[in-house]
Design a protein around this motif. Structure first.
Motif: not given
Lengths: 371, 371
Positions: B180-193
């Motif tokens: 769950v946390c890896a997915a959350a960080v991945r998703k937000a990372s894609e947004r922030t770059g």
């Protein structure tokens, strides 16, 4: 109501600070963040550590009793140590005094696979204390250690363990040492007819230790020495579970001076120590008679149905103290005399070990008189 | 001449006792038996610890310098800790102050696989300090921790680590949390770059930790948090060797208060910590500014060619201290603010993390003026 551990910390503080210090420990050993930032009511009620009592022991010393949630620990040994003392171990004014664990936790960890009765059986020691010595010094090669093992076995000792400093050094690699010493003990055992057990010291990573247990097993061994605080408590626990044929003697190295040795002995029992070595009173460590009696009681006493772990007092002991120590500890003990035997010249070593064995065999234990 | 370590112990004793105490420590940390019982000249000269100096620091405090033989240690991390402090850790009047290790030992252990430059590269942090926060409190489920991870990543942090208390508890099993946390960080990372890294906390036995690293790798992670004194130092060392794709943040839990934190940080660097967390001055632990500067210097300074380990001061830090801390530590640091960020309401968390990120990015480091 969630299951909780009751933990007592000794804290040095002023009377005006102690309440805040106690609360800080309760937070540090549970959620480790400001309570004002926690909005989930069940975490506040079920997970956050709760200060139950603060007892003023005088002169700036307080006993702080804190309840910790069992759910933060599960049944992992490393996590138990982490939640009992982890970050708080960094404070030099706090000691970890004692802990009462919920019974589910005791059964989850499981305790010793063999314990007192299993070790007695291995060496045929009925109604008497057990004897143990150590192979040292550090620096001897496998052949020389093997010669010592042979002589000590000829004396009829129950257990011969590696010094806890013997690891996998170039001057005495584990594989060579275990083969030579196991063969020496086997050979001498055949002559004496006594099933002396050799316990090699495990070191390195978990993988190394499993390999070492494998080598030991090939040599017909079934006892090993381990230092749980070097191995990592969870690894000790895992070894015990995965190698139920082995009995483990636990060594206290790196347990530090700020956790009660009584508690540490109990934790080692909990994780699976069949015997637990501790510094004897009147030796080269500063433990009192009272502390040693409490350690023995903690290893032998009732503990959620777990097998008893054998108290193994050691450290600067001499043969002439045998009667005194047996009067003190009774028959449920393993006396460990290392340097005190090894100080004898090589040609007298077997005879000295034999004197130790007879002193233990012949001891008349004080018993309560019955009408 | 055999290779030796030079170790300094702080000892409390009277002037009349100190010589004997120093000699006793030298024996305890090497052969652990009476020297009179050792007949092998090469053990007496090459293996027995040698007291090199006793410095009276006044008021019953002495610095005792002892040389220990490197041969007793080899390249095993647990055995290094054992010979540095093992049995002596049981004495409450001795602290382990410092150690100088021979250069062969430094190269044998090998130090960090990635270190300062590798961590900088992972998060694209050039010429600035790195930022880190923690997922807590203990007791939250995977979904809630994932939400926190998402918000912190939206703020643009470099690293988000599990609290060191997060293990494999029933309310947040490792496998669920890491997914769950890896997915959350991945998703937000894609947004922030921004390539924010999530570092889950490893716990349990070595086998458990390898399984956890495998799960983390499946999620594309390449950083993990480990507590070397819970894992067992040799297991940490083995994980580092066997998983060179991972960077490790080391946590100081259970390092105790009687080994110099400067030395512990160096040992963690030696065993392979790419960053080493320690309690910051002015936080909730009693470390001084001087101690913290010395820890940072020990992690970054010259050390037999080993990669630098990133100093990661933590513990009761707040956002408004960012400029002060960067002035103090300079740009080669990872600032870790956990509770200080998490105290913000959920809807403000990303913004608070963003403020932290900007405070670090915009900081003007004091430089020596050049003519």
């Amino acid at each position: 109501m969630t299951s909780r551990l009751t933990v007592v910390y000794g804290v040095r503080a002023s009377a005006s600070e102690i309440k805040a210090r106690a609360q800080a420990i309760a937070v540090e050993q549970s959620v480790e963040m400001p309570l004002s930032a926690i909005h989930d009511g069940s975490i506040l009620s079920d997970i956050v550590g709760q200060v139950r009592a603060i007892d003023d022991r005088g002169n700036g010393a307080f006993d702080v009793t804190i309840d910790l949630a069992a759910a933060t620990i599960g049944s992992d040994a490393g996590q138990l140590i982490n939640m009992l003392f982890g970050n708080t171990s960094l404070h030099d004014d706090v000691v970890l005094s004692s802990a009462i664990l919920p019974s589910e936790m005791l059964s989850a960890f499981g305790g010793p696979s063999h314990g007192l009765s299993g070790l007695r059986e291995r060496v045929g020691a009925k109604g008497r204390a057990m004897t143990c010595s150590a192979l040292k010094p550090q620096g001897l090669g496998a052949e020389d250690l093997g010669k010592l093992a042979f002589e000590l076995t000829m004396g009829g000792l129950d257990f011969i363990k590696d010094d806890h400093g013997l690891a996998d050094q170039s001057y005495s690699p584990f594989v060579d040492r275990v083969r030579v010493c196991a063969a020496a003990v086997r050979k001498a055992s055949e002559r004496t007819g006594h099933p002396t057990r050799y316990a090699p010291s495990l070191s390195g990573s978990y993988t190394d230790m499993e390999r070492q247990l494998g080598l030991a097993r090939e040599e017909g061994l079934d006892v090993a020495l381990i230092a749980p605080m070097l191995a990592g408590p969870s690894n000790f626990s895992a070894l015990r579970r995965n190698h139920p044929d082995f009995a483990f003697l636990a060594h206290p190295t790196m347990t530090g001076a700020r956790v009660s040795p009584v508690l540490f002995a109990q934790l080692f029992r909990l994780f699976g120590a069949d015997a637990s070595i501790f510094p004897n009173y009147g030796g080269r460590f500063g433990y009192s008679l009272l502390t040693c009696k409490a350690i023995a009681a903690g290893l032998l006493g009732s503990f959620g149905g777990l097998a008893a772990s054998v108290p193994a007092p050691a450290g600067g002991m001499s043969l002439d103290r045998t009667p005194e120590l047996l009067d003190c500890y009774g028959e449920d003990v393993m006396l460990l005399i290392g340097g005190g035997l090894l100080s004898a010249p090589r040609e007298r070593l077997a005879a000295e070990a034999g004197r130790f064995v007879r002193a233990v065999a012949d001891h008349c234990y004080p018993r309560l008189s019955t009408p």
